[in-house]
Write an enzyme that holds these catalytic residues in place. Structure first.
Site, short mmCIF file in Angstrom:
data_model
loop_
_atom_site.label_atom_id
_atom_site.label_comp_id
_atom_site.label_asym_id
_atom_site.label_seq_id
_atom_site.Cartn_x
_atom_site.Cartn_y
_atom_site.Cartn_z
N ASN A 2 0.81 -1.24 0.00
CA ASN A 2 0.00 0.00 0.00
C ASN A 2 0.84 1.28 0.00
OD1 ASN A 2 0.75 -0.58 2.64
ND2 ASN A 2 -1.17 0.12 3.53
N GLU A 23 3.87 -4.86 12.34
CA GLU A 23 2.87 -3.80 12.10
C GLU A 23 1.81 -4.43 11.20
OE1 GLU A 23 2.65 -1.06 13.50
OE2 GLU A 23 4.63 -0.43 14.14
N CYS A 40 -3.50 0.86 6.50
CA CYS A 40 -3.71 0.00 7.68
C CYS A 40 -4.58 0.71 8.71
CB CYS A 40 -2.38 -0.40 8.28
SG CYS A 40 -1.29 1.00 8.58
P1 NAD Z 1 0.75 -9.53 3.31
O1 NAD Z 1 0.85 -9.99 4.71
O2 NAD Z 1 0.07 -10.37 2.32
O3 NAD Z 1 2.21 -9.28 2.70
C1 NAD Z 1 3.14 -8.41 3.32
C2 NAD Z 1 4.54 -8.84 2.94
O4 NAD Z 1 4.81 -10.11 3.51
C3 NAD Z 1 4.79 -8.99 1.44
O5 NAD Z 1 6.07 -8.50 1.15
C4 NAD Z 1 4.72 -10.50 1.26
O6 NAD Z 1 5.44 -10.97 0.13
C5 NAD Z 1 5.35 -10.98 2.54
N1 NAD Z 1 5.02 -12.37 2.92
C6 NAD Z 1 3.97 -13.13 2.54
N2 NAD Z 1 4.00 -14.34 3.13
C7 NAD Z 1 5.10 -14.34 3.92
C8 NAD Z 1 5.65 -15.28 4.83
N3 NAD Z 1 5.10 -16.47 5.03
N4 NAD Z 1 6.77 -14.94 5.52
C9 NAD Z 1 7.32 -13.72 5.35
N5 NAD Z 1 6.85 -12.79 4.50
C10 NAD Z 1 5.74 -13.08 3.79
O7 NAD Z 1 0.13 -8.08 3.38
P2 NAD Z 1 -0.28 -7.13 2.17
O8 NAD Z 1 -1.51 -7.68 1.54
O9 NAD Z 1 0.92 -6.85 1.32
O10 NAD Z 1 -0.59 -5.76 2.92
C11 NAD Z 1 -1.86 -5.43 3.41
C12 NAD Z 1 -1.90 -5.62 4.90
O11 NAD Z 1 -0.86 -4.90 5.52
C13 NAD Z 1 -3.20 -5.09 5.50
O12 NAD Z 1 -3.67 -5.99 6.47
C14 NAD Z 1 -2.74 -3.80 6.17
O13 NAD Z 1 -3.56 -3.39 7.22
C15 NAD Z 1 -1.37 -4.16 6.62
N6 NAD Z 1 -0.57 -2.96 6.87
C16 NAD Z 1 -0.21 -2.64 8.15
C17 NAD Z 1 0.51 -1.48 8.40
C18 NAD Z 1 0.92 -1.08 9.80
O14 NAD Z 1 1.82 -0.29 9.94
N7 NAD Z 1 0.28 -1.60 10.84
C19 NAD Z 1 0.87 -0.65 7.35
C20 NAD Z 1 0.49 -1.00 6.06
C21 NAD Z 1 -0.23 -2.16 5.83
#
Ligand code: NAD
Length: 481
Positions: A144, A240, A274
């Site tokens: 995002n 996060e 998020c």
């Molecule tokens: P996601 O969890 O699908 O992916 C995030 C990252 O993790 C990607 O780089 C992905 O390739 C990697 N990943 C996937 N599987 C993994 C594994 N098994 N081990 C290690 N890494 C792995 O999330 P997304 O769809 O990219 O992002 C959206 C989510 O992120 C939403 O839930 C949003 O709320 C959250 N988010 C949180 C914050 C915060 O600061 N709290 C900020 C932005 C987004």
């Protein structure tokens, strides 16, 4: 080979394999990103480990490098923003702001104090509390805000004296790879390594023996997997994760004003934030007016390709997320909700969804209870404020929330009852580098930003200098006398 190349040990690291990156405004693959192999990941961690010794020795040099990195970002907005818009979908102006914010974060940490604390200074001892770097950090980011969230990790990790291997989301790897290339001559070799690949690469990183810390931003589901894979090696983690932020409108609020600000807090980045507002609780007496205010904004806002003049909302970033938003809205409608505006995907290529305001639904509906992460906002009415607070808190999420009222003190008293990391009064999404950001409950572990976020990239070390001539102290002296 792709024009986007990984950075390992300060050099371009070409790969044989690549994967396609789609422009969400068209749904078409427009670029290839490198697919990191296990050997290349080993090389990246090896380079980071080798660079760590010199890097941690010179704090002034680290600060200077972070300032130079910020200068490069500030000078590269025109080059980076179009790449970010193409892979993420956000309007070009917002992409430029994201590049700018990344520079601001780098500057903030370059200038943040990191002094030792004196915790005892008397006749017997001089005791200081120092923070020591952890070593190598594995950093993983979502799609995002790929660049800003990368700098929420890069800047404090580096200031604290760590080196790093960073992996962006496979949906948005390109801007981060480009920044790695632009900063190759700024960071000493091995200090910042940028790799790209699929989710498997993330899992390899979190189980790799070299990193001592995982800094992860993403979904709750993946965050739990990261915590599990960190446990056998007791790697430190900052997680996060997702949110389902409530906005509670109090009965003295001005409906038109709060509708504008709540719309902005909910639809920023097309709802893909998020800590965006993801459900709104409104007293019955104000319900129709607030809904009408929100709907007026949803009808008026221009949706389209991020490169088009005047566009404020782009597409949803990727197909799985687009399908998820469609599914949650369809579920709400099938359970009796009304789409006052929107309610369906747009009839055009790409992942566009109409800005949607949903009424006639309550807690227990999936779009109220789950994180929709898209341009659809449920508005729920309430009669009793205590009940609204309970409903706002009745969730595994706890990232942030907001309370809206003509009386800020009254709103602050309600905000204090929200179970979340940031409780805003009469605003939402007011984020800043000096403010710690993190979630209660399933929304995360630890915080980013401010001195507190910096501290998470280090370990405490007590340095106790005895002033006793014989080296004995209150605990050891009795054995000798
Ligand atoms: P996601 O969890 O699908 O992916 C995030 C990252 O993790 C990607 O780089 C992905 O390739 C990697 N990943 C996937 N599987 C993994 C594994 N098994 N081990 C290690 N890494 C792995 O999330 P997304 O769809 O990219 O992002 C959206 C989510 O992120 C939403 O839930 C949003 O709320 C959250 N988010 C949180 C914050 C915060 O600061 N709290 C900020 C932005 C987004």
């Amino acid at each position: 080979m792709s024009e986007f190349v990984m950075t390992i040990a300060g050099e371009a690291a070409p790969t044989e394999g690549t994967f396609g990156v789609r422009n969400p405004a068209t749904g078409e693959v427009f670029a290839q990103a490198p697919e990191c192999t296990r050997q290349q990941l080993d090389a990246a961690f090896d380079a980071a480990a080798k660079a760590a010794r010199d890097w941690k020795a010179d704090e002034a040099a680290r600060r200077a490098v972070l300032l130079r990195a910020a200068d490069v970002l500030l000078a590269s907005g025109d080059q980076l923003a179009p790449v970010l818009t193409a892979e993420q979908g956000k309007p070009l102006g917002d992409a430029g702001i994201e590049v700018f914010a990344s520079a601001i974060w780098s500057q903030y940490f370059a200038n943040l104090e990191m002094a030792n604390q004196v915790i005892q200074d008397d006749d017997s001892a001089y005791v200081e509390l120092a923070r020591r770097p952890l070593g190598v950090v594995a950093a993983i980011t979502p799609w995002n805000f790929p660049l800003t969230l990368a700098f929420w990790k890069i800047a404090p990790a580096l200031l604290a004296g760590n080196t790093l291997v960073l992996k962006p989301s496979p949906f948005t790897p390109l801007t981060t790879l480009k920044v790695g290339e632009l900063l190759r001559n700024v960071f000493p070799p091995g200090v910042v390594n940028i790799v790209s690949g699929g989710d498997d690469l993330g899992a390899w990183m979190t189980t790799h023996p070299v990193p001592r810390k995982i800094s992860f931003t993403g979904s709750v589901e993946t965050g739990k997997k990261v915590a599990l894979s960190a446990a056998p090696d007791l790697k430190r983690v900052t997680l996060e994760l997702g949110g389902n932020d409530p906005a509670i409108v109090l009965d003295d609020a001005d409906p038109a004003n709060v509708a504008s600000a709540i719309f902005a807090g909910a639809f920023n980045n097309n709802g893909q934030v998020c800590s965006a507002i993801k459900r709104v609780y409104v007293p019955e007496a104000l319900y129709d007016d607030v809904v009408e205010g929100l709907a007026a904004h949803a009808r008026a806002i221009k949706v389209g390709e991020g490169t088009e003049e005047g566009v404020k909302l782009g597409p949803i970033n990727n197909e799985p997320q687009y399908e998820r938003v469609k599914e949650l809205v369809a579920d709400a409608l099938s359970h009796g909700a009304t789409a006052v505006t929107g309610g369906k995907a747009m009839d055009r290529p790409g992942y566009f969804f109409e800005p949607t305001i949903l009424t006639g639904l309550s807690d227990g509906t999936r779009i109220v209870d789950e994180e929709q992460f898209g341009p659809a906002l449920p508005v729920v009415s309430y009669r009793d404020l205590g009940d609204a607070i309970d409903r706002a808190n009745a969730t595994h999420f706890g990232l942030s929330g907001s309370v809206w009222s003509a009386d800020p003190d009254r709103a602050a008293a309600v905000a204090a009852q929200l179970e979340c990391g940031t409780a805003w009064v009469n605003t939402h999404l007011a984020l800043a580098p000096q403010q710690p950001f993190g979630g209660f409950k399933w929304s995360g572990i630890g915080v980013e930003n401010g001195p507190w976020g910096l501290a998470e990239f280090s370990e405490f070390q007590v340095v106790h200098r005895s002033k006793a001539p014989n080296g004995l102290n209150a605990n050891t002296a009795s054995l000798i006398s």
